[in-house]
Design a protein around this motif. Structure first.
Motif, mmCIF file in Angstrom:
data_model
loop_
_atom_site.group_PDB
_atom_site.id
_atom_site.type_symbol
_atom_site.label_atom_id
_atom_site.label_comp_id
_atom_site.label_asym_id
_atom_site.label_seq_id
_atom_site.Cartn_x
_atom_site.Cartn_y
_atom_site.Cartn_z
ATOM 1 N N LEU A 148 -21.399 117.216 97.956
ATOM 2 C CA LEU A 148 -22.801 117.276 98.384
ATOM 3 C C LEU A 148 -23.364 118.693 98.327
ATOM 4 C CD1 LEU A 148 -22.857 114.873 101.482
ATOM 5 C CD2 LEU A 148 -24.103 114.547 99.328
ATOM 6 N N ILE A 149 -22.507 119.664 98.598
ATOM 7 C CA ILE A 149 -22.935 121.058 98.653
ATOM 8 C C ILE A 149 -22.197 121.861 97.587
ATOM 9 C CG2 ILE A 149 -23.027 123.146 100.085
ATOM 10 C CD1 ILE A 149 -24.886 120.943 101.073
ATOM 11 N N ALA A 150 -22.919 122.748 96.903
ATOM 12 C CA ALA A 150 -22.312 123.645 95.905
ATOM 13 C C ALA A 150 -22.913 125.031 96.078
ATOM 14 C CB ALA A 150 -22.567 123.124 94.496
ATOM 15 N N ASP A 151 -22.064 126.020 96.242
ATOM 16 C CA ASP A 151 -22.513 127.410 96.436
ATOM 17 C C ASP A 151 -23.492 127.527 97.601
ATOM 18 O OD1 ASP A 151 -20.986 128.274 94.209
ATOM 19 O OD2 ASP A 151 -22.597 127.687 92.849
ATOM 20 N N GLY A 152 -23.234 126.744 98.648
ATOM 21 C CA GLY A 152 -24.054 126.820 99.846
ATOM 22 C C GLY A 152 -25.406 126.126 99.759
ATOM 23 N N LYS A 153 -25.665 125.436 98.647
ATOM 24 C CA LYS A 153 -26.957 124.762 98.458
ATOM 25 C C LYS A 153 -26.752 123.270 98.214
ATOM 26 C CE LYS A 153 -28.900 128.904 96.268
ATOM 27 N NZ LYS A 153 -29.502 129.457 95.029
ATOM 28 N N LEU A 154 -27.842 122.519 98.311
ATOM 29 C CA LEU A 154 -27.780 121.094 98.011
ATOM 30 C C LEU A 154 -27.398 120.919 96.543
ATOM 31 C CD1 LEU A 154 -31.020 119.695 99.750
ATOM 32 C CD2 LEU A 154 -28.780 120.185 100.762
ATOM 33 N N ALA A 155 -26.293 120.262 96.282
ATOM 34 C CA ALA A 155 -25.865 120.051 94.892
ATOM 35 C C ALA A 155 -26.780 119.060 94.181
ATOM 36 C CB ALA A 155 -24.423 119.559 94.854
ATOM 37 N N PHE A 156 -27.407 118.181 94.953
ATOM 38 C CA PHE A 156 -28.319 117.173 94.405
ATOM 39 C C PHE A 156 -29.656 117.327 95.135
ATOM 40 C CE2 PHE A 156 -23.955 115.706 94.176
ATOM 41 C CZ PHE A 156 -23.830 115.352 92.840
ATOM 42 N N PRO A 157 -30.467 118.310 94.739
ATOM 43 C CA PRO A 157 -31.623 118.725 95.539
ATOM 44 C C PRO A 157 -32.719 117.687 95.703
ATOM 45 C CG PRO A 157 -31.625 119.795 93.386
ATOM 46 C CD PRO A 157 -30.310 119.120 93.521
ATOM 47 N N ASN A 158 -32.775 116.705 94.819
ATOM 48 C CA ASN A 158 -33.844 115.708 94.894
ATOM 49 C C ASN A 158 -33.361 114.357 95.420
ATOM 50 O OD1 ASN A 158 -35.788 117.514 93.740
ATOM 51 N ND2 ASN A 158 -34.812 117.157 91.754
ATOM 52 N N ALA A 159 -32.108 114.287 95.841
ATOM 53 C CA ALA A 159 -31.520 113.001 96.237
ATOM 54 C C ALA A 159 -31.668 112.721 97.729
ATOM 55 C CB ALA A 159 -30.045 112.967 95.857
ATOM 56 N N ILE A 160 -31.882 111.458 98.044
ATOM 57 C CA ILE A 160 -31.788 110.960 99.410
ATOM 58 C C ILE A 160 -30.357 110.465 99.608
ATOM 59 C CG2 ILE A 160 -32.594 109.219 101.045
ATOM 60 C CD1 ILE A 160 -34.661 111.363 100.422
ATOM 61 N N VAL A 161 -29.704 110.922 100.664
ATOM 62 C CA VAL A 161 -28.331 110.517 100.958
ATOM 63 C C VAL A 161 -28.355 109.375 101.967
ATOM 64 C CG1 VAL A 161 -26.107 111.255 101.892
ATOM 65 C CG2 VAL A 161 -27.467 112.828 100.495
ATOM 66 N N ARG A 162 -27.562 108.328 101.684
ATOM 67 C CA ARG A 162 -27.540 107.159 102.558
ATOM 68 C C ARG A 162 -26.092 106.762 102.875
ATOM 69 N NH1 ARG A 162 -32.214 102.995 101.958
ATOM 70 N NH2 ARG A 162 -31.939 103.336 104.199
ATOM 71 N N ALA A 163 -25.869 106.339 104.104
ATOM 72 C CA ALA A 163 -24.568 105.848 104.553
ATOM 73 C C ALA A 163 -24.801 104.996 105.782
ATOM 74 C CB ALA A 163 -23.626 107.010 104.882
ATOM 75 N N ASP A 164 -23.802 104.209 106.156
ATOM 76 C CA ASP A 164 -23.915 103.391 107.358
ATOM 77 C C ASP A 164 -24.080 104.290 108.585
ATOM 78 O OD1 ASP A 164 -22.936 101.787 109.761
ATOM 79 O OD2 ASP A 164 -22.874 100.255 108.200
ATOM 80 N N LYS A 165 -25.006 103.925 109.454
ATOM 81 C CA LYS A 165 -25.302 104.724 110.644
ATOM 82 C C LYS A 165 -24.067 104.933 111.517
ATOM 83 C CE LYS A 165 -28.668 105.014 114.427
ATOM 84 N NZ LYS A 165 -27.708 105.126 115.534
ATOM 85 N N ARG A 166 -23.201 103.929 111.574
ATOM 86 C CA ARG A 166 -21.993 104.061 112.398
ATOM 87 C C ARG A 166 -21.085 105.170 111.874
ATOM 88 N NH1 ARG A 166 -19.731 98.234 111.747
ATOM 89 N NH2 ARG A 166 -20.506 98.771 109.674
ATOM 90 N N GLU A 167 -21.104 105.363 110.565
ATOM 91 C CA GLU A 167 -20.268 106.396 109.962
ATOM 92 C C GLU A 167 -20.749 107.787 110.375
ATOM 93 O OE1 GLU A 167 -16.986 107.423 107.268
ATOM 94 O OE2 GLU A 167 -17.548 105.705 108.495
ATOM 95 N N SER A 168 -22.037 108.047 110.186
ATOM 96 C CA SER A 168 -22.543 109.375 110.546
ATOM 97 C C SER A 168 -22.560 109.576 112.053
ATOM 98 C CB SER A 168 -23.936 109.605 109.957
ATOM 99 O OG SER A 168 -24.811 108.539 110.241
ATOM 100 N N ASP A 169 -22.851 108.528 112.826
ATOM 101 C CA ASP A 169 -22.815 108.659 114.292
ATOM 102 C C ASP A 169 -21.427 109.076 114.763
ATOM 103 O OD1 ASP A 169 -25.462 107.977 114.512
ATOM 104 O OD2 ASP A 169 -25.124 105.971 115.316
ATOM 105 N N TYR A 170 -20.401 108.511 114.142
ATOM 106 C CA TYR A 170 -19.031 108.826 114.538
ATOM 107 C C TYR A 170 -18.673 110.267 114.181
ATOM 108 C CZ TYR A 170 -13.944 108.771 114.752
ATOM 109 O OH TYR A 170 -12.639 109.086 115.041
ATOM 110 N N TRP A 171 -18.899 110.650 112.920
ATOM 111 C CA TRP A 171 -18.439 111.945 112.449
ATOM 112 C C TRP A 171 -19.298 113.114 112.934
ATOM 113 C CZ3 TRP A 171 -13.700 112.098 110.908
ATOM 114 C CH2 TRP A 171 -13.127 110.994 110.262
ATOM 115 N N LEU A 172 -20.537 112.848 113.309
ATOM 116 C CA LEU A 172 -21.397 113.924 113.803
ATOM 117 C C LEU A 172 -21.385 114.031 115.321
ATOM 118 C CD1 LEU A 172 -24.464 113.495 111.408
ATOM 119 C CD2 LEU A 172 -22.662 115.233 111.293
ATOM 120 N N SER A 173 -20.538 113.239 115.970
ATOM 121 C CA SER A 173 -20.434 113.268 117.430
ATOM 122 C C SER A 173 -19.550 114.422 117.888
ATOM 123 C CB SER A 173 -19.855 111.941 117.936
ATOM 124 O OG SER A 173 -19.432 112.056 119.274
#
Length: 324
Positions: A148-173
């Protein structure tokens, strides 16, 4: 008419000349570099491009569970393999004609020189990272989101990133991170920190949009719940003109073992029993209905069909095509 001694002299000269025709030319040097790692097929009106992120030698006799090292080695030997197994890490690019969707981003720079090649192979396949409209993550282990990140920047600058809410809720807790052990594998503090580092820039840019459960994300692509490997592990079903492809994430890690013995689990699973049940369910459905199946750690290009065989299954890779 040559005399016998003259014939002998001529023969001797010929032999000398044959061995003195000048310096020997060296063979061409070995290239010692792989070909670009992409492979393309059509699925109805959709273009599917498998992208290889590289390979990593995995000590599968040590990380596979619900089995024994001896049984693992026996299973590997049937495929002329031995542990450690050089294991593919793959992402998949879906061009619907309206959107360019990337499923998983590879490992990035965190796993050594043999991984982190997904973006280079995306470019070799004829695309640029700026053209990716959406990124669908199967889960947030670092080998799937590291790109997702390359050289400290968004590797895909125009992309919307999507994942199951339970996944990000867990890992960002922060609470979950504080409970986690130190280390480098599975749900450790290191994993939580990597997820925050890689995902937060997209969140801050307003480019992270989680979903919940099984939903249509764009016409022709929907998510489905694939529990067991991580708290919000997901797969994606791609359909066009009656043709179907399942992009299954990490329901399988070692093809040479887990197709024939789907009850074999892996230490990376958050719930091994649930992961085992989900693997058998997905394999059985793909076998009965005959649609295409792909997964992140199947041997590249990781596209094929599954056939039920005895108490297990058989993997049938796709036939090569030049896409006329």
């Amino acid at each position: 008419m040559y005399k016998p001694f003259q014939i002998a002299a001529l023969f001797a000269c010929a032999v000398i000349m044959a061995f003195n025709v000048g310096p020997a030319l060296a063979a061409a040097p070995m290239a010692k570099a792989p070909a670009p790692g992409f492979y393309r097929i059509m699925l109805g009106d959709f273009e599917i491009t498998a992208l290889n992120d590289g390979t990593l030698d995995l000590p599968v006799d040590k990380i596979l569970t619900n089995t024994t090292p001896d049984k693992v080695e026996q299973a590997l030997a049937k495929s002329y393999l031995a542990s450690p197994v050089e294991t593919s890490f793959n992402g998949f690019l879906v061009n619907t004609g309206n959107k360019l969707v990337l499923v998983d981003t590879g490992a990035g720079t965190g796993f050594g020189p043999n991984l982190g090649k997904l973006v280079a192979n995306l470019k070799a396949a004829g695309y640029q990272p700026e053209q990716v409209d959406e990124i669908y993550l199967t889960h947030m282990h670092a080998d799937h989101i590291g790109g997702l990140i390359a050289d400290g920047k968004l590797a895909f600058p125009n992309a919307i990133v999507r994942a199951d809410k339970r996944e990000s809720d867990y890992w960002l807790s922060e609470e979950n991170m504080n409970k986690a052990p130190e280390g480098e594998k599975g749900a450790t503090k290191s994993t939580f920190k990597k997820v925050a580092t890689l995902l937060t820039p997209y969140i801050q840019a307003g480019k992270y949009k989680p979903f919940e459960g099984s939903v249509e994300l764009t016409p022709g692509i929907r998510s489905y719940e694939s529990p067991g490997h991580t708290p919000g592990h997901s797969g994606y079903v791609v359909e066009s003109k009656g043709q179907k492809l399942m992009l299954a994430g990490d329901v399988i890690h070692v093809a040479a073992v887990q197709f024939e013995q789907p009850t074999v689990t892996v230490t990376f699973d958050s719930d091994s029993k649930e992961a085992e049940a989900e693997r058998i369910k997905e394999f059985s459905d793909a076998s009965r209905k005959g649609y295409l199946f792909a997964a992140a750690h199947l041997p590249f290009p990781a596209l094929g069909h599954i056939r039920e065989m005895g108490k297990g299954f058989q993997w049938l890779p796709v036939n090569f095509t030049q896409m006329h």
